[in-house]
Design an enzyme around this catalytic site. Structure first.
Site, PDB file in Angstrom:
ATOM      1  N   GLN A 177       0.819  -1.216   0.000  1.00 34.19           N
ATOM      2  CA  GLN A 177       0.000   0.000   0.000  1.00 34.19           C
ATOM      3  C   GLN A 177       0.854   1.269   0.000  1.00 34.19           C
ATOM      4  O   GLN A 177       0.507   2.264  -0.633  1.00 34.19           O
ATOM      5  CB  GLN A 177      -0.966   0.012   1.188  1.00 34.19           C
ATOM      6  CG  GLN A 177      -2.150  -0.906   1.035  1.00 34.19           C
ATOM      7  CD  GLN A 177      -3.036  -0.488  -0.132  1.00 34.19           C
ATOM      8  OE1 GLN A 177      -3.408   0.662  -0.293  1.00 34.19           O
ATOM      9  NE2 GLN A 177      -3.369  -1.459  -0.972  1.00 34.19           N
ATOM     10  N   CYS A 178       1.977   1.208   0.677  1.00 34.04           N
ATOM     11  CA  CYS A 178       2.862   2.378   0.730  1.00 34.04           C
ATOM     12  C   CYS A 178       3.507   2.636  -0.628  1.00 34.04           C
ATOM     13  O   CYS A 178       3.672   3.789  -1.033  1.00 34.04           O
ATOM     14  CB  CYS A 178       3.924   2.189   1.801  1.00 34.04           C
ATOM     15  SG  CYS A 178       3.215   2.056   3.467  1.00 34.04           S
ATOM     16  N   THR A 179       3.837   1.572  -1.338  1.00 33.94           N
ATOM     17  CA  THR A 179       4.423   1.712  -2.670  1.00 33.94           C
ATOM     18  C   THR A 179       3.386   2.246  -3.653  1.00 33.94           C
ATOM     19  O   THR A 179       3.682   3.160  -4.439  1.00 33.94           O
ATOM     20  CB  THR A 179       4.996   0.366  -3.154  1.00 33.94           C
ATOM     21  OG1 THR A 179       6.022  -0.038  -2.233  1.00 33.94           O
ATOM     22  CG2 THR A 179       5.568   0.470  -4.545  1.00 33.94           C
TER      23      THR A 179
END
Length: 149
Positions: free
Chosen positions: A45-47
């Site tokens: 999700q962060c990527t």
């Protein structure tokens, strides 16, 4: 204390992905900014979130808006993350969670996961929008909606 719409961003400093000291006053109060807190470099999700901000970065800049990502990862991790995904914006390291605490970003899932919160700050340094969601790409679309309106 949890920062909310109408609050002015307090002054802060942190190391960026190059290991240089970033001072908030270099941007906050001079131009609008998207400041987003995320849990961890190079996770799914962060990527997705970082790449979403990357893919729209030129449009944000054309609107006079800088993007700043903040997590507790160290400078080396940020440097690798930025290089791997060609991230053109500022990544700040917050290993002691001082910035997370300064903004009042809550933890999720019984306090085990650092929260994901995005702030839109106007040119005067005042918070105009706060968005809190675990879904990374939602943050990008919410900021695009906010800026296109």
């Amino acid at each position: 204390m949890k920062l909310k719409v109408g609050d002015v961003i307090p002054k802060f400093t942190a190391k960026d992905a190059s290991g240089n000291l970033f001072e908030s006053v270099s941007i906050i109060g001079k131009k609008a900014a998207i400041i987003y807190f995320y849990p961890k470099d190079d996770t799914s999700q962060c990527t997705v979130q970082a790449c979403g901000f990357r893919d729209n970065y030129d449009d944000f800049l054309k609107l006079g808006v800088e993007v700043i990502g903040i997590s507790s990862d160290d400078v080396d991790s940020h440097q690798e993350f930025a290089k791997k995904y060609n991230l053109p914006f500022i990544l700040l390291s917050d290993p002691d969670k001082a910035l997370r605490n300064l903004f009042g970003v809550p933890s999720k899932i019984f306090g085990l996961l650092p929260g994901r919160v995005t702030y839109f700050v106007d040119k005067q340094g005042m918070i105009q929008m706060v968005f809190d969601s675990l879904l990374g790409m939602k943050h990008v679309s919410k900021m695009i909606e906010k800026l296109i309106k």
